[in-house]
Design a protein around this motif. Structure first.
Motif, PDB file in Angstrom:
ATOM      1  N   LYS A 208     -14.710  70.289  -9.871  1.00 59.90           N
ATOM      2  CA  LYS A 208     -13.912  70.186  -8.643  1.00 59.90           C
ATOM      3  C   LYS A 208     -13.236  71.518  -8.305  1.00 59.90           C
ATOM      4  O   LYS A 208     -12.572  72.116  -9.157  1.00 59.90           O
ATOM      5  CB  LYS A 208     -12.841  69.096  -8.784  1.00 59.90           C
ATOM      6  CG  LYS A 208     -13.412  67.699  -8.866  1.00 59.90           C
ATOM      7  CD  LYS A 208     -13.921  67.290  -7.510  1.00 59.90           C
ATOM      8  CE  LYS A 208     -14.374  65.845  -7.514  1.00 59.90           C
ATOM      9  NZ  LYS A 208     -15.129  65.533  -6.323  1.00 59.90           N
ATOM     10  N   GLY A 209     -13.440  71.996  -7.080  1.00 56.37           N
ATOM     11  CA  GLY A 209     -12.784  73.199  -6.594  1.00 56.37           C
ATOM     12  C   GLY A 209     -13.162  74.477  -7.310  1.00 56.37           C
ATOM     13  O   GLY A 209     -12.453  75.474  -7.224  1.00 56.37           O
ATOM     14  N   TYR A 210     -14.282  74.487  -8.021  1.00 51.49           N
ATOM     15  CA  TYR A 210     -14.665  75.630  -8.861  1.00 51.49           C
ATOM     16  C   TYR A 210     -14.834  76.920  -8.057  1.00 51.49           C
ATOM     17  O   TYR A 210     -14.510  77.996  -8.522  1.00 51.49           O
ATOM     18  CB  TYR A 210     -15.960  75.299  -9.606  1.00 51.49           C
ATOM     19  CG  TYR A 210     -16.370  76.320 -10.619  1.00 51.49           C
ATOM     20  CD1 TYR A 210     -15.793  76.331 -11.886  1.00 51.49           C
ATOM     21  CD2 TYR A 210     -17.321  77.288 -10.335  1.00 51.49           C
ATOM     22  CE1 TYR A 210     -16.154  77.273 -12.828  1.00 51.49           C
ATOM     23  CE2 TYR A 210     -17.689  78.238 -11.264  1.00 51.49           C
ATOM     24  CZ  TYR A 210     -17.108  78.222 -12.509  1.00 51.49           C
ATOM     25  OH  TYR A 210     -17.468  79.164 -13.444  1.00 51.49           O
ATOM     26  N   TYR A 211     -15.372  76.804  -6.856  1.00 49.85           N
ATOM     27  CA  TYR A 211     -15.632  77.974  -6.013  1.00 49.85           C
ATOM     28  C   TYR A 211     -14.596  78.053  -4.894  1.00 49.85           C
ATOM     29  O   TYR A 211     -14.915  77.886  -3.727  1.00 49.85           O
ATOM     30  CB  TYR A 211     -17.046  77.917  -5.430  1.00 49.85           C
ATOM     31  CG  TYR A 211     -18.118  78.100  -6.473  1.00 49.85           C
ATOM     32  CD1 TYR A 211     -18.441  79.355  -6.959  1.00 49.85           C
ATOM     33  CD2 TYR A 211     -18.801  77.005  -6.987  1.00 49.85           C
ATOM     34  CE1 TYR A 211     -19.419  79.533  -7.922  1.00 49.85           C
ATOM     35  CE2 TYR A 211     -19.789  77.170  -7.950  1.00 49.85           C
ATOM     36  CZ  TYR A 211     -20.087  78.431  -8.405  1.00 49.85           C
ATOM     37  OH  TYR A 211     -21.058  78.600  -9.363  1.00 49.85           O
ATOM     38  N   GLY A 212     -13.344  78.280  -5.256  1.00 51.90           N
ATOM     39  CA  GLY A 212     -12.294  78.453  -4.263  1.00 51.90           C
ATOM     40  C   GLY A 212     -12.187  77.305  -3.282  1.00 51.90           C
ATOM     41  O   GLY A 212     -12.199  77.520  -2.083  1.00 51.90           O
ATOM     42  N   GLY A 213     -12.141  76.104  -3.782  1.00 52.57           N
ATOM     43  CA  GLY A 213     -12.035  74.932  -2.924  1.00 52.57           C
ATOM     44  C   GLY A 213     -13.350  74.191  -2.759  1.00 52.57           C
ATOM     45  O   GLY A 213     -13.368  73.029  -2.380  1.00 52.57           O
ATOM     46  N   ARG A 214     -14.461  74.863  -3.027  1.00 47.76           N
ATOM     47  CA  ARG A 214     -15.776  74.204  -2.992  1.00 47.76           C
ATOM     48  C   ARG A 214     -16.125  73.737  -4.403  1.00 47.76           C
ATOM     49  O   ARG A 214     -15.896  74.444  -5.377  1.00 47.76           O
ATOM     50  CB  ARG A 214     -16.859  75.174  -2.510  1.00 47.76           C
ATOM     51  CG  ARG A 214     -16.699  75.542  -1.052  1.00 47.76           C
ATOM     52  CD  ARG A 214     -17.636  76.656  -0.589  1.00 47.76           C
ATOM     53  NE  ARG A 214     -18.989  76.570  -1.086  1.00 47.76           N
ATOM     54  CZ  ARG A 214     -19.707  77.647  -1.446  1.00 47.76           C
ATOM     55  NH1 ARG A 214     -19.186  78.850  -1.384  1.00 47.76           N
ATOM     56  NH2 ARG A 214     -20.944  77.498  -1.855  1.00 47.76           N
ATOM     57  N   ASP A 215     -16.714  72.564  -4.482  1.00 43.52           N
ATOM     58  CA  ASP A 215     -17.109  72.035  -5.788  1.00 43.52           C
ATOM     59  C   ASP A 215     -18.347  72.754  -6.315  1.00 43.52           C
ATOM     60  O   ASP A 215     -19.154  73.302  -5.553  1.00 43.52           O
ATOM     61  CB  ASP A 215     -17.407  70.532  -5.694  1.00 43.52           C
ATOM     62  CG  ASP A 215     -16.161  69.707  -5.420  1.00 43.52           C
ATOM     63  OD1 ASP A 215     -15.034  70.239  -5.533  1.00 43.52           O
ATOM     64  OD2 ASP A 215     -16.316  68.515  -5.090  1.00 43.52           O
ATOM     65  N   GLY A 216     -18.482  72.711  -7.628  1.00 46.82           N
ATOM     66  CA  GLY A 216     -19.660  73.247  -8.290  1.00 46.82           C
ATOM     67  C   GLY A 216     -20.224  72.209  -9.227  1.00 46.82           C
ATOM     68  O   GLY A 216     -19.611  71.170  -9.481  1.00 46.82           O
ATOM     69  N   PHE A 217     -21.434  72.466  -9.691  1.00 45.47           N
ATOM     70  CA  PHE A 217     -22.039  71.668 -10.748  1.00 45.47           C
ATOM     71  C   PHE A 217     -22.077  72.520 -12.009  1.00 45.47           C
ATOM     72  O   PHE A 217     -22.368  73.718 -11.945  1.00 45.47           O
ATOM     73  CB  PHE A 217     -23.489  71.279 -10.426  1.00 45.47           C
ATOM     74  CG  PHE A 217     -23.667  70.239  -9.372  1.00 45.47           C
ATOM     75  CD1 PHE A 217     -22.913  69.077  -9.363  1.00 45.47           C
ATOM     76  CD2 PHE A 217     -24.631  70.412  -8.390  1.00 45.47           C
ATOM     77  CE1 PHE A 217     -23.099  68.111  -8.394  1.00 45.47           C
ATOM     78  CE2 PHE A 217     -24.824  69.454  -7.413  1.00 45.47           C
ATOM     79  CZ  PHE A 217     -24.067  68.299  -7.411  1.00 45.47           C
ATOM     80  N   LEU A 218     -21.805  71.901 -13.149  1.00 45.69           N
ATOM     81  CA  LEU A 218     -22.135  72.487 -14.433  1.00 45.69           C
ATOM     82  C   LEU A 218     -23.524  71.952 -14.758  1.00 45.69           C
ATOM     83  O   LEU A 218     -23.730  70.729 -14.779  1.00 45.69           O
ATOM     84  CB  LEU A 218     -21.145  72.061 -15.517  1.00 45.69           C
ATOM     85  CG  LEU A 218     -21.494  72.540 -16.927  1.00 45.69           C
ATOM     86  CD1 LEU A 218     -21.382  74.062 -17.024  1.00 45.69           C
ATOM     87  CD2 LEU A 218     -20.595  71.874 -17.950  1.00 45.69           C
ATOM     88  N   MET A 219     -24.483  72.861 -14.931  1.00 44.36           N
ATOM     89  CA  MET A 219     -25.843  72.455 -15.268  1.00 44.36           C
ATOM     90  C   MET A 219     -26.167  72.955 -16.670  1.00 44.36           C
ATOM     91  O   MET A 219     -25.678  74.007 -17.092  1.00 44.36           O
ATOM     92  CB  MET A 219     -26.844  72.998 -14.246  1.00 44.36           C
ATOM     93  CG  MET A 219     -26.625  72.447 -12.839  1.00 44.36           C
ATOM     94  SD  MET A 219     -27.897  72.942 -11.641  1.00 44.36           S
ATOM     95  CE  MET A 219     -29.245  71.829 -12.125  1.00 44.36           C
TER      96      MET A 219
END
Length: 154
Positions: A134-145
């Motif tokens: 959640k919020g990993y990219y400055g407010g944008r979500d990311g996936f851990l792959m």
């Protein structure tokens, strides 16, 4: 379609201007890496930075760090005019080989949830989504792959 004449080689300091240009073309300013990041990664004993070169021109790079048995894929980027030709896949394959040589048994990476092209590449190369960041990219979500990891207790 694959590109003939691709050379994958270890990063050299004179590659920095080309890598900064690729960063500028591929990432928003707040997420693009600067010179210091490439210099640091390339001088770490457990760091790897490789470049893809075609006809003497750097067209992409991959960077990672071996962290114990994990290989952390820090970043992969291919100049937009060279995307879709298998360069990213080749860079990822060669980066994984180099990280294995440093002790990595499995691989992890982060990617923005809306970066569909990168997610397709990673999925095709055997990665799976382990969790949402959640919020990993400055407010944008990311996936851990992850790839090859039996479990991930982080």
């Amino acid at each position: 379609m694959a590109v003939a004449g691709i050379e994958i080689r270890v990063f050299k300091e004179h590659d920095i201007p080309a890598l900064l240009e690729i960063e500028r073309e591929c990432f928003p300013p707040d997420l693009a890496y600067d010179r210091a990041v490439f210099e640091e990664l390339s001088t770490m004993s457990n760091g790897v930075v490789i470049v893809a070169e075609v006809g003497g021109r750097v067209v992409g790079y991959a960077a990672g760090v071996a962290e114990g048995s994990y290989g952390h894929v820090v970043s992969i980027a291919v100049a937009p005019s060279w995307q879709g030709r298998g360069i990213g896949s080749l860079l990822l394959e060669k980066l994984e080989e180099k990280l294995r040589g440093l002790g990595a048994a499995c691989f992890v990476l982060e990617v923005a949830v809306d970066n569909e092209r990168a997610i397709r590449l990673y999925t095709k190369r055997g990665y799976r989504v382990a969790r949402v960041l959640k919020g990993y990219y400055g407010g944008r979500d990311g996936f851990l792959m992850v790839k090859g990891c039996l479990y991930l207790n982080e």
